[in-house]
Enzyme design. Sequence first.
Site, PDB file in Angstrom:
ATOM      1  N   HIS A 168       0.863  -1.195   0.000  1.00 29.96           N
ATOM      2  CA  HIS A 168       0.000   0.000   0.000  1.00 29.96           C
ATOM      3  C   HIS A 168       0.890   1.233   0.000  1.00 29.96           C
ATOM      4  O   HIS A 168       1.967   1.236   0.559  1.00 29.96           O
ATOM      5  CB  HIS A 168      -0.890   0.014   1.253  1.00 29.96           C
ATOM      6  CG  HIS A 168      -2.078   0.895   1.115  1.00 29.96           C
ATOM      7  ND1 HIS A 168      -2.028   2.236   1.374  1.00 29.96           N
ATOM      8  CD2 HIS A 168      -3.328   0.628   0.679  1.00 29.96           C
ATOM      9  CE1 HIS A 168      -3.217   2.764   1.154  1.00 29.96           C
ATOM     10  NE2 HIS A 168      -4.029   1.827   0.718  1.00 29.96           N
ATOM     11  N   ASP A 172      -7.970  -5.282  -0.570  1.00 29.95           N
ATOM     12  CA  ASP A 172      -8.388  -6.097  -1.723  1.00 29.95           C
ATOM     13  C   ASP A 172      -8.084  -7.577  -1.560  1.00 29.95           C
ATOM     14  O   ASP A 172      -8.544  -8.390  -2.360  1.00 29.95           O
ATOM     15  CB  ASP A 172      -7.690  -5.578  -2.984  1.00 29.95           C
ATOM     16  CG  ASP A 172      -8.183  -4.179  -3.321  1.00 29.95           C
ATOM     17  OD1 ASP A 172      -7.383  -3.229  -3.266  1.00 29.95           O
ATOM     18  OD2 ASP A 172      -9.394  -4.047  -3.583  1.00 29.95           O
TER      19      ASP A 172
HETATM   20  C1  SDX Z   1      -5.972   0.241  -3.105  1.00 30.81           C
HETATM   21  O1  SDX Z   1      -4.296   4.701  -1.958  1.00 30.81           O
HETATM   22  C2  SDX Z   1      -5.263   4.065  -1.434  1.00 30.81           C
HETATM   23  O2  SDX Z   1      -5.732   4.393  -0.355  1.00 30.81           O
HETATM   24  C3  SDX Z   1      -5.815   2.905  -2.271  1.00 30.81           C
HETATM   25  C4  SDX Z   1      -6.833   2.044  -1.593  1.00 30.81           C
HETATM   26  C5  SDX Z   1      -8.138   2.777  -1.369  1.00 30.81           C
HETATM   27  O3  SDX Z   1      -8.899   2.351  -0.494  1.00 30.81           O
HETATM   28  O4  SDX Z   1      -8.419   3.717  -2.177  1.00 30.81           O
HETATM   29  O5  SDX Z   1      -6.342   1.569  -0.349  1.00 30.81           O
HETATM   30  C6  SDX Z   1      -7.179   0.842  -2.467  1.00 30.81           C
HETATM   31  O6  SDX Z   1      -5.638   0.624  -4.178  1.00 30.81           O
HETATM   32  C7  SDX Z   1      -5.173  -0.793  -2.351  1.00 30.81           C
HETATM   33  C8  SDX Z   1      -3.919  -1.271  -3.151  1.00 30.81           C
HETATM   34  C9  SDX Z   1      -4.413  -2.315  -4.148  1.00 30.81           C
HETATM   35  N1  SDX Z   1      -3.312  -2.677  -5.101  1.00 30.81           N
HETATM   36  C10 SDX Z   1      -2.719  -3.857  -5.039  1.00 30.81           C
HETATM   37  O7  SDX Z   1      -2.945  -4.714  -4.181  1.00 30.81           O
HETATM   38  C11 SDX Z   1      -1.747  -4.111  -6.175  1.00 30.81           C
HETATM   39  C12 SDX Z   1      -0.466  -4.719  -5.608  1.00 30.81           C
HETATM   40  N2  SDX Z   1       0.214  -3.719  -4.809  1.00 30.81           N
HETATM   41  C13 SDX Z   1       1.291  -2.991  -5.480  1.00 30.81           C
HETATM   42  O8  SDX Z   1       0.994  -2.663  -6.822  1.00 30.81           O
HETATM   43  C14 SDX Z   1       1.787  -1.843  -4.616  1.00 30.81           C
HETATM   44  O9  SDX Z   1       1.907  -2.298  -3.329  1.00 30.81           O
HETATM   45  C15 SDX Z   1       1.026  -0.536  -4.559  1.00 30.81           C
HETATM   46  C16 SDX Z   1       0.731   0.007  -5.918  1.00 30.81           C
HETATM   47  C17 SDX Z   1      -0.261  -0.717  -3.816  1.00 30.81           C
HETATM   48  C18 SDX Z   1       1.936   0.426  -3.847  1.00 30.81           C
HETATM   49  O10 SDX Z   1       3.078   0.546  -4.667  1.00 30.81           O
HETATM   50  P1  SDX Z   1       4.358   1.315  -4.181  1.00 30.81           P
HETATM   51  O11 SDX Z   1       3.966   2.604  -3.557  1.00 30.81           O
HETATM   52  O12 SDX Z   1       5.401   1.321  -5.232  1.00 30.81           O
HETATM   53  O13 SDX Z   1       4.852   0.374  -2.997  1.00 30.81           O
HETATM   54  P2  SDX Z   1       6.052   0.711  -2.128  1.00 30.81           P
HETATM   55  O14 SDX Z   1       6.713   2.006  -2.452  1.00 30.81           O
HETATM   56  O15 SDX Z   1       5.595   0.501  -0.743  1.00 30.81           O
HETATM   57  O16 SDX Z   1       7.088  -0.450  -2.609  1.00 30.81           O
HETATM   58  C19 SDX Z   1       8.186  -0.711  -1.795  1.00 30.81           C
HETATM   59  C20 SDX Z   1       8.850  -1.950  -2.379  1.00 30.81           C
HETATM   60  C21 SDX Z   1       9.245  -1.836  -3.845  1.00 30.81           C
HETATM   61  O17 SDX Z   1      10.368  -2.665  -4.017  1.00 30.81           O
HETATM   62  P3  SDX Z   1      11.852  -2.014  -3.876  1.00 30.81           P
HETATM   63  O18 SDX Z   1      11.995  -1.012  -4.997  1.00 30.81           O
HETATM   64  O19 SDX Z   1      11.930  -1.400  -2.475  1.00 30.81           O
HETATM   65  O20 SDX Z   1      12.809  -3.205  -4.032  1.00 30.81           O
HETATM   66  O21 SDX Z   1       7.933  -3.052  -2.324  1.00 30.81           O
HETATM   67  C22 SDX Z   1       7.732  -3.566  -3.628  1.00 30.81           C
HETATM   68  C23 SDX Z   1       8.077  -2.467  -4.578  1.00 30.81           C
HETATM   69  O22 SDX Z   1       8.481  -3.024  -5.828  1.00 30.81           O
HETATM   70  N3  SDX Z   1       6.315  -3.938  -3.714  1.00 30.81           N
HETATM   71  C24 SDX Z   1       5.868  -5.141  -4.044  1.00 30.81           C
HETATM   72  C25 SDX Z   1       4.476  -5.081  -3.925  1.00 30.81           C
HETATM   73  N4  SDX Z   1       4.118  -3.839  -3.559  1.00 30.81           N
HETATM   74  C26 SDX Z   1       5.271  -3.136  -3.424  1.00 30.81           C
HETATM   75  N5  SDX Z   1       6.513  -6.273  -4.413  1.00 30.81           N
HETATM   76  C27 SDX Z   1       5.725  -7.354  -4.678  1.00 30.81           C
HETATM   77  N6  SDX Z   1       4.366  -7.363  -4.582  1.00 30.81           N
HETATM   78  C28 SDX Z   1       3.721  -6.242  -4.218  1.00 30.81           C
HETATM   79  N7  SDX Z   1       2.389  -6.240  -4.120  1.00 30.81           N
END
Ligand code: SDX
Length: 392
Positions: free
Chosen positions: A270, A327
């Site tokens: 998130h 989700d």
């Molecule tokens: C919603 O904003 C809101 O409030 C949204 C929401 C709402 O109610 O409106 O809460 C609803 O959208 C929830 C999120 C739903 N999406 C997913 O579940 C899709 C999977 N999640 C990822 O796409 C991701 O976690 C995000 C998009 C949600 C957040 O992405 P970020 O901001 O890039 O995550 P981060 O900066 O915390 O990432 C840190 C690290 C990164 O790796 P490094 O560069 O540090 O090596 O964690 C990795 C990211 O690549 N990472 C993941 C991951 N999410 C982050 N790796 C594997 N699987 C994942 N799901």
Amino acid sequence: QSGYFTYDPGFTSTASCDSAITYIDGDKGVLLHRGYSIEDLAENCDFLEVCHLLLRGELPKAQELEDFRNTITYHTMVHEQLMNFFRGFRRDAHPMAVMVGVVGALSAFYHDSTDINDPEQRMIASHRLVAKMPTIAAMAYKYSIGQPFMYPRNDLSYAHNFLRMTFGVPAEDYEVAPAVVRAMDRIFILHADHEQNASTSTVRLAGSSGANPFACISAGISSLWGPAHGGANEAVLNMLTEIGDKKNIPEFLARAKDKDDPFRLMGFGHRVYKNYDPRAGVLKKSCDEVLDQLGVQDPLLELARELEKIALEDDYFVQRKLFPNVDFYSGIILKAIGFPTSMFTVLFALARTVGWVAQWNEMIADPHQKIGRPRQLFLGHDQREFVPVDKR
Ligand code: SDX
């Protein structure tokens, strides 16, 4: 400054707007709507009580709630001509494409009677949107399966009315377990608002130009559709189905860590929560209740639990504070109730409409509000001499 939390000047300097509706503490896994915790609201309220809280700032007294229920109930029908918009879509159109089109088309019916500078007319538009979204969402589903549209009924609760319009048929009475109605209502509460997420920011930016609220909500639906946002609930079910068996979990976890692989663990991580999303905790509990009461044995639930357990013991996810989000479990409940995965994000949009219109109202009511105009970090060329085509 308040007893509960102090403002971080650094944070407010990067904040996109002022708001008093929803507060999130991502590190503590706290979500408050107008000061009430999401756990308390999900446990003790129904969705329309939470709608009143979000829209008007207070939990309603008994008579206020009765009046609000009647107001919403008596706006649930849509103009008969709106049905023609559905018939322009192919039957296999994704229901989110239908929602974007039909909700945007509401502008053609109500735009002229919505002076956004009049608080009363803004609230009427808000009531119309909250009231009509279940009807439109159910129609999108009915159209996709070739069944007749069902009209809303005034004697049913918001969630019950929606379930009947979705799964009922004219030929017989619609029966549904109270536990399913309660689960549907609770899912709506858990998705109602979430501060300045991508789709809410889209609604605010569109609304800041003075565009009518129906067009703004259509823009919000478009943004929510993405798999990184509201489309994640559909993506979680597709992911669990693809994993298929617990023995395949290590392979998919390895893919999620591989920077060269676009696969991400859907339903995890998130932008704000670096702790357990409190909504996921409520949904995980509801999963057990609903599947037990429906007598549904879904192997995907066991698979989801095992995936969560292994991921939360894995350094990659622990170090990056990647926890299940709203989700991760919602889709399993929706599947148990009978929705196809294509309807999952439609349900998210249905529930989030009240948050979108509450945030839109708050912005328009601000006398200092200006049109949104994000800036950029320019990385292109400095000015250069023009070269005619025959000299290039
Ligand atoms: C919603 O904003 C809101 O409030 C949204 C929401 C709402 O109610 O409106 O809460 C609803 O959208 C929830 C999120 C739903 N999406 C997913 O579940 C899709 C999977 N999640 C990822 O796409 C991701 O976690 C995000 C998009 C949600 C957040 O992405 P970020 O901001 O890039 O995550 P981060 O900066 O915390 O990432 C840190 C690290 C990164 O790796 P490094 O560069 O540090 O090596 O964690 C990795 C990211 O690549 N990472 C993941 C991951 N999410 C982050 N790796 C594997 N699987 C994942 N799901």
